[in-house]
Design a protein around this motif. Structure first.
Motif, short mmCIF file in Angstrom:
data_model
loop_
_atom_site.label_atom_id
_atom_site.label_comp_id
_atom_site.label_asym_id
_atom_site.label_seq_id
_atom_site.Cartn_x
_atom_site.Cartn_y
_atom_site.Cartn_z
N LEU A 360 -37.77 65.13 -6.33
CA LEU A 360 -38.85 65.64 -7.18
C LEU A 360 -39.52 64.51 -7.95
N GLU A 362 -42.35 64.32 -10.90
CA GLU A 362 -43.19 65.07 -11.83
C GLU A 362 -44.56 64.41 -11.95
N CYS A 363 -45.60 65.24 -12.16
CA CYS A 363 -46.97 64.73 -12.18
C CYS A 363 -47.79 65.43 -13.25
N THR A 364 -48.88 64.78 -13.62
CA THR A 364 -49.93 65.44 -14.40
C THR A 364 -51.13 65.61 -13.47
N THR A 379 -45.49 60.86 -13.15
CA THR A 379 -45.07 60.54 -14.52
C THR A 379 -43.57 60.42 -14.60
N THR A 381 -39.91 60.77 -17.05
CA THR A 381 -39.31 61.89 -17.79
C THR A 381 -39.96 62.11 -19.14
N GLU A 407 -47.40 73.69 -14.50
CA GLU A 407 -46.89 72.33 -14.41
C GLU A 407 -46.81 71.93 -12.94
N ALA A 409 -45.69 69.12 -9.69
CA ALA A 409 -44.72 68.14 -9.19
C ALA A 409 -44.93 67.95 -7.70
N THR A 438 -45.04 75.31 -11.29
CA THR A 438 -44.42 76.45 -11.99
C THR A 438 -45.53 77.30 -12.58
N THR A 443 -40.11 79.33 -14.71
CA THR A 443 -39.92 77.89 -14.55
C THR A 443 -39.52 77.54 -13.11
N LEU A 445 -39.83 76.63 -9.35
CA LEU A 445 -40.86 75.93 -8.57
C LEU A 445 -41.28 76.77 -7.37
N THR A 467 -33.36 67.82 -5.89
CA THR A 467 -33.59 69.11 -6.52
C THR A 467 -33.69 70.19 -5.44
#
Length: 472
Positions: A360, A362-364, A379, A381, A407, A409, A438, A443, A445, A467
């Motif tokens: 996994l 994570e991204c914006t 991004t 943590t 959110e 990912a 999500t 929450t 995925l 994950t």
């Protein structure tokens, strides 16, 4: 003697088609009839000169008997009407018309290869028997592989220049009929040989391979695969891409015609529509522990029986195209991840969905100025940009889908799998990802459908815990 005869019995009942044409009389026979035609006792008695107690003598006896079981198999484009059926072969008066004339010409070619037996899908399957039909469909690849020669009739081709427009290359079932035989011979319009060679897969001389080079170009199947194809459950996207532009009359046959290519078996159930393709993918994943992640890297229409899987092979063509691009070096990278064991070996498909481990990231997300696609930025943590990866990843997806995501990912599918709990991404390589998100009320995925295959470029080695995600 008895051991050799038992071997003969086993071959007849397990490796030969249930029904064959006895070429000298142009009549349909079953397996039991073969014993009255070949007479294995007499063959051994008349032709074997060594004592059958020796291993060499037994091997020679088996080889001699097998020569008497050589059969030719037919590959062709069906006529709209008039093809002889199983029932027609029982009725002498029905043995007329263009379909039977085509069958007779095929049998003439079988004689030229000293085959007294022949098989054609038009008349050698008793379609009134569900057991006979089921065995034929499940065994089709094996029967083409075991044939002494596969006779291919390209009715609209008079030269190699015509092959690209011949409808034989657009049909679903003819894919395995091209790949399975060890010996194959192409005939064109009016049954004119398209080459001067007995076996168009003969590689003893370079000139023998010219037609197969053309076939490779027409089908986009690598030359090596055409010449020596081995059915296995790996390289899923590549094999699916071969079938992508082919069509079958029945929806289910899209899946059934690929069973032999992947060396899997599923029950035959006409009427199940796209569920057959879902079950095929399920069987492929169950039979493999390498590269199964490819079943999730697709674009296009969803399968109604599992939205995380596609409706047909055509959805895997974008991934196969990307793989060919990477393999040819058009994208610079030090290695190709899927050339080795990678991805989740425990990926599972059930009627409830797909369970898979991903690495996994994570991204914006931001909307680009043209308002045509979203841009993801990996991004860490703490939410800061992670410079282990390229700064941005373009995502092409419909705005109504993205509106449901809170959110974002990326789930890397083809990570290096050198640890049960962790995955490794190597520097200066690109990896295939799922776009995950999500929602506002959960929450958990879920997969967000995109219009492009998502790749993530890694700048330096990354090792991370995996994950587990559940994709409905």
């Amino acid at each position: 003697m008895q051991e050799v005869l038992d071997y003969f019995d086993s071959v007849v009942y397990n490796d030969l088609p249930a029904h064959l044409i006895y070429v000298p009389e142009m009549r349909l026979i079953n397996r039991a009839d073969i014993f009255g035609i070949v007479r294995p006792h007499e063959v051994i008695h008349n032709q074997m000169v060594l004592v059958l107690d020796s291993w060499t003598a037994k091997a020679r006896a088996k080889a001699t008997l097998m020569k008497h079981l050589n059969y030719a198999i037919f590959s062709h484009r069906w006529l709209r009407e008039g093809e002889p059926t199983f029932a027609d072969m029982q009725t002498p008066a029905a043995k007329t018309g263009p379909g039977f004339e085509k069958l007779a010409r095929f049998c003439e070619k079988a004689k030229e290869y000293d085959c007294i037996f022949a098989w054609s899908d038009t008349c050698c399957i008793d379609k009134s028997s569900s057991a006979d039909l089921d065995e034929a469909i499940r065994s089709m690849f094996k029967w083409y592989r075991n044939a002494f020669i596969c006779i291919v009739h390209l009715a609209t081709s008079s030269s190699l220049d015509d092959l690209s427009d011949d409808p034989w290359f657009t049909r679903g079932w003819t894919l395995q009929e091209l790949l399975a035989p060890e010996q194959i011979k192409f005939y064109g319009t009016n049954w004119i040989s398209l080459t001067s060679h007995l076996n168009d897969k003969d590689t003893d001389e370079d000139t023998h391979t010219s037609i197969m080079r053309v076939v490779s170009k027409v089908t986009s199947i690598p030359f090596g695969q055409l010449m020596n194809f081995q059915p296995r459950t790996h390289q899923i996207a590549m094999k699916m891409s071969w079938a992508a532009m082919r069509r079958t009359t029945r929806i289910e046959d899209t899946a059934y015609s690929l069973m032999g290519i992947f060396d899997v078996s599923i029950t035959i159930a006409y009427g199940e529509r796209e569920r057959a393709f879902f079950r095929l993918l399920q069987a492929v994943v169950e039979g493999s522990r390498q590269g199964t992640w490819e079943v999730l890297a697709w674009l296009g229409e969803r399968n109604p029986y599992c939205h995380s899987l596609p409706k047909s092979p055509v959805s895997y063509k974008p991934l196969a195209t990307l793989q060919r691009t990477w393999s040819s070096g058009q994208i610079s990278q030090s290695d190709i991840p899927w050339a080795f064991a990678c991805g989740d070996p425990s990926l599972q498909i059930s009627p409830r969905g797909v369970e898979v481990n991903v690495l996994l990231v994570e991204c914006t997300s931001t909307l680009d100025e043209s308002n045509l696609h979203h841009v993801l930025s990996p991004t860490g943590t703490a939410g800061e940009r992670d410079d282990s990866y390229d700064e941005t990843v373009a995502i092409q997806s419909d705005s109504d889908r993205l509106a449901l995501v809170d959110e974002f990912a990326l789930g890397v599918l083809d990570f290096w799998n050198d640890d049960m709990d962790e995955g490794l991404l190597k520097a200066n390589q690109e990896y295939i990802c799922l776009f995950l998100g999500t929602g506002p009320t959960s929450t958990a995925l879920f997969k967000v459908r995109t219009n492009n295959i998502i790749t993530l470029k890694v700048r330096r080695d990354v090792r991370s815990k995996l994950t587990k995600v559940w994709l409905a």
